[in-house]
Write a protein that holds these residues in place. Structure first.
Motif, PDB file in Angstrom:
ATOM      1  N   ASP A 205      27.390  32.853  13.584  1.00  0.00           N
ATOM      2  CA  ASP A 205      28.192  31.704  13.192  1.00  0.00           C
ATOM      3  C   ASP A 205      28.019  30.560  14.195  1.00  0.00           C
ATOM      4  O   ASP A 205      27.951  29.389  13.825  1.00  0.00           O
ATOM      5  N   VAL A 206      27.919  30.915  15.480  1.00  0.00           N
ATOM      6  CA  VAL A 206      27.705  29.898  16.512  1.00  0.00           C
ATOM      7  C   VAL A 206      26.364  29.195  16.273  1.00  0.00           C
ATOM      8  O   VAL A 206      26.265  27.964  16.340  1.00  0.00           O
ATOM      9  N   ILE A 207      25.315  29.993  15.983  1.00  0.00           N
ATOM     10  CA  ILE A 207      24.000  29.402  15.716  1.00  0.00           C
ATOM     11  C   ILE A 207      24.084  28.473  14.504  1.00  0.00           C
ATOM     12  O   ILE A 207      23.494  27.385  14.491  1.00  0.00           O
ATOM     13  N   TRP A 208      24.843  28.893  13.484  1.00  0.00           N
ATOM     14  CA  TRP A 208      24.942  28.087  12.270  1.00  0.00           C
ATOM     15  C   TRP A 208      25.590  26.727  12.552  1.00  0.00           C
ATOM     16  O   TRP A 208      25.247  25.738  11.903  1.00  0.00           O
ATOM     17  N   ILE A 209      26.503  26.669  13.522  1.00  0.00           N
ATOM     18  CA  ILE A 209      27.095  25.374  13.895  1.00  0.00           C
ATOM     19  C   ILE A 209      25.973  24.424  14.302  1.00  0.00           C
ATOM     20  O   ILE A 209      25.934  23.268  13.882  1.00  0.00           O
ATOM     21  N   GLY A 210      25.040  24.938  15.115  1.00  0.00           N
ATOM     22  CA  GLY A 210      23.898  24.129  15.517  1.00  0.00           C
ATOM     23  C   GLY A 210      23.041  23.731  14.326  1.00  0.00           C
ATOM     24  O   GLY A 210      22.577  22.600  14.236  1.00  0.00           O
TER      25      GLY A 210
ATOM     26  N   MET B  64      27.583  15.609  17.170  1.00  0.00           N
ATOM     27  CA  MET B  64      27.089  16.512  18.217  1.00  0.00           C
ATOM     28  C   MET B  64      28.253  16.958  19.103  1.00  0.00           C
ATOM     29  O   MET B  64      28.343  18.129  19.482  1.00  0.00           O
ATOM     30  N   GLY B  65      29.133  16.008  19.411  1.00  0.00           N
ATOM     31  CA  GLY B  65      30.317  16.342  20.209  1.00  0.00           C
ATOM     32  C   GLY B  65      31.184  17.375  19.518  1.00  0.00           C
ATOM     33  O   GLY B  65      31.646  18.342  20.145  1.00  0.00           O
ATOM     34  N   PHE B  66      31.372  17.188  18.193  1.00  0.00           N
ATOM     35  CA  PHE B  66      32.171  18.150  17.433  1.00  0.00           C
ATOM     36  C   PHE B  66      31.514  19.530  17.439  1.00  0.00           C
ATOM     37  O   PHE B  66      32.195  20.553  17.528  1.00  0.00           O
ATOM     38  N   ALA B  67      30.167  19.555  17.340  1.00  0.00           N
ATOM     39  CA  ALA B  67      29.454  20.842  17.333  1.00  0.00           C
ATOM     40  C   ALA B  67      29.665  21.576  18.650  1.00  0.00           C
ATOM     41  O   ALA B  67      29.964  22.776  18.668  1.00  0.00           O
ATOM     42  N   VAL B  68      29.543  20.839  19.762  1.00  0.00           N
ATOM     43  CA  VAL B  68      29.736  21.465  21.080  1.00  0.00           C
ATOM     44  C   VAL B  68      31.166  22.002  21.191  1.00  0.00           C
ATOM     45  O   VAL B  68      31.388  23.141  21.630  1.00  0.00           O
ATOM     46  N   ALA B  69      32.153  21.191  20.729  1.00  0.00           N
ATOM     47  CA  ALA B  69      33.547  21.632  20.786  1.00  0.00           C
ATOM     48  C   ALA B  69      33.736  22.901  19.973  1.00  0.00           C
ATOM     49  O   ALA B  69      34.393  23.853  20.412  1.00  0.00           O
ATOM     50  N   GLN B  70      33.109  22.951  18.777  1.00  0.00           N
ATOM     51  CA  GLN B  70      33.295  24.133  17.926  1.00  0.00           C
ATOM     52  C   GLN B  70      32.618  25.365  18.525  1.00  0.00           C
ATOM     53  O   GLN B  70      33.128  26.476  18.393  1.00  0.00           O
TER      54      GLN B  70
END
Lengths: 222, 127
Positions: A205-210, B64-70
């Motif tokens: 799930d973390v990878i999918w965020i990227g 990108m900021g939101f992705a890092v936060a998540q």
């Protein structure tokens, strides 16, 4: 003296040292205060595997970052990506993460049937994710946006496909563990395995965020 | 003695595993993580699909900021990361990996950008 001689035997050829070393000095490996449990080393080892997997994805992300705008006069992300579908896909994976979390909470309580139910729901969300992704891939290939079309599409299919393959194998693992839990119950070994899969699942799930940020959302922005 | 203490560990299973903060969370942890994740996922999609900010570059930096936060939210509430689990080895492995990830990403972009610039007869327009 007896322990020293058995320590010396460790280095005989063909004899596994890991079998006999704990007999020599167990306190060197296990915290006498009980702050660690034996599964701890498995969890750390699995974490290291996940970190190495993370490096595979880093290489794929870097490849996509470098060639992601080389369209070879072919379609660009703006022409191809369907954001509502990606949002739906993302929610499937997020739901599967929370339901796996619920399975872990039930495992802590020792409620076997609820663990199985939550694992089954997690598996269904995972299947929905993979299904939507396959639908997307099929749609793209049908439109002529195949991996061979441009460097952008090669990198896209490799990155997203590798993630999808991880989720697919995670589902296989999930079904295997459901069978094991069904057969042998929530024994310590199965708990340890379920915790490993838990880390694997949340990691994906973390990878999918990227992926959804960097590939889909930023792709449409260009 | 050693066998007995080891067996004792096995009997306990994960009952007292909370001491090292390993892989356990509470219902509240998971729900907090889930709600935060939904918010941190929904906002970037709304920003991009609705073109709220009206500027692609700023939108890109914001999402990108939101992705890092998540990612941080997932690490804390789903993967139960903290600086103490496994005696600090998990966080150390993570920091090492993040260093390599940053080198891989930034290094690839940096090198390939210069390669493009220097190899082309005239400047390619990037983007």
């Amino acid at each position: 003296m007896a322990t020293q001689s058995s320590a010396a035997m460790n280095f005989e050829p063909g004899r596994s040292p890991s079998v006999t070393i704990p007999q020599v000095d167990p306190t060197a490996f296990y915290d006498a205060k009980g702050e660690h449990h034996p599964e701890g080393s498995t969890m750390l080892g699995f974490w290291l595997y996940l970190m190495s997997d993370c490096l595979i994805f880093a290489a794929l992300f870097a490849t996509y970052a470098v060639v992601g705008r080389n369209y070879a006069a072919g379609p660009s992300p703006k022409d191809l990506f369907d954001l509502p579908l990606v949002a739906l896909n993302t929610s499937m994976l997020l739901f599967s993460s929370i339901t796996y979390g619920f399975a872990m909470l039930e495992m802590e309580k020792g409620d076997l049937s609820r663990v199985q139910i939550w694992l089954a729901i997690t598996g269904l969300f995972g299947l929905a994710f993979v299904g939507l992704e396959l639908y997307e891939f099929h749609h793209l290939i049908h439109e002529g946006a195949t991996p061979q079309r441009s460097a952008f599409l090669s990198a896209f299919f490799t990155l997203v496909g590798t993630h999808g393959l991880h989720v697919s194998l995670g589902i296989v693992w999930l079904v295997t563990l459901m069978a094991q839990v069904h057969k042998r119950g929530l024994v310590p070994e199965n708990k340890r395995r379920l915790l490993c899969l838990s880390m694997f699942w949340h990691f994906l799930d973390v990878i999918w965020i990227g992926v959804f940020t960097f590939v889909y959302l930023m792709g449409v922005l260009q | 003695m050693s066998a007995a203490s080891k067996a004792g560990h096995d009997d306990h299973g994960h009952g007292h595993g909370h001491a090292d903060g390993g892989s356990h969370g509470t219902f509240k942890d998971y729900m907090t993580g889930f709600v935060l994740s939904v918010i941190l996922t929904a906002i970037p999609f709304i920003l991009v699909m609705g073109n709220v900010l009206g500027n692609d570059r700023i939108t890109g930096i914001v999402i990108m900021g939101f992705a890092v936060a998540q990612i941080v939210v997932h690490m804390i509430y789903f993967l139960h990361m903290n600086t103490k689990s496994e005696g600090g080895w998990t966080i150390l492995a993570l920091i090492f990996t993040l260093t390599l990830v940053i080198i891989t990403l930034a290094g690839s972009l940096w090198v390939m950008y210069h390669l493009n610039t220097n190899m082309m007869p005239q400047h390619m327009h990037m983007g």
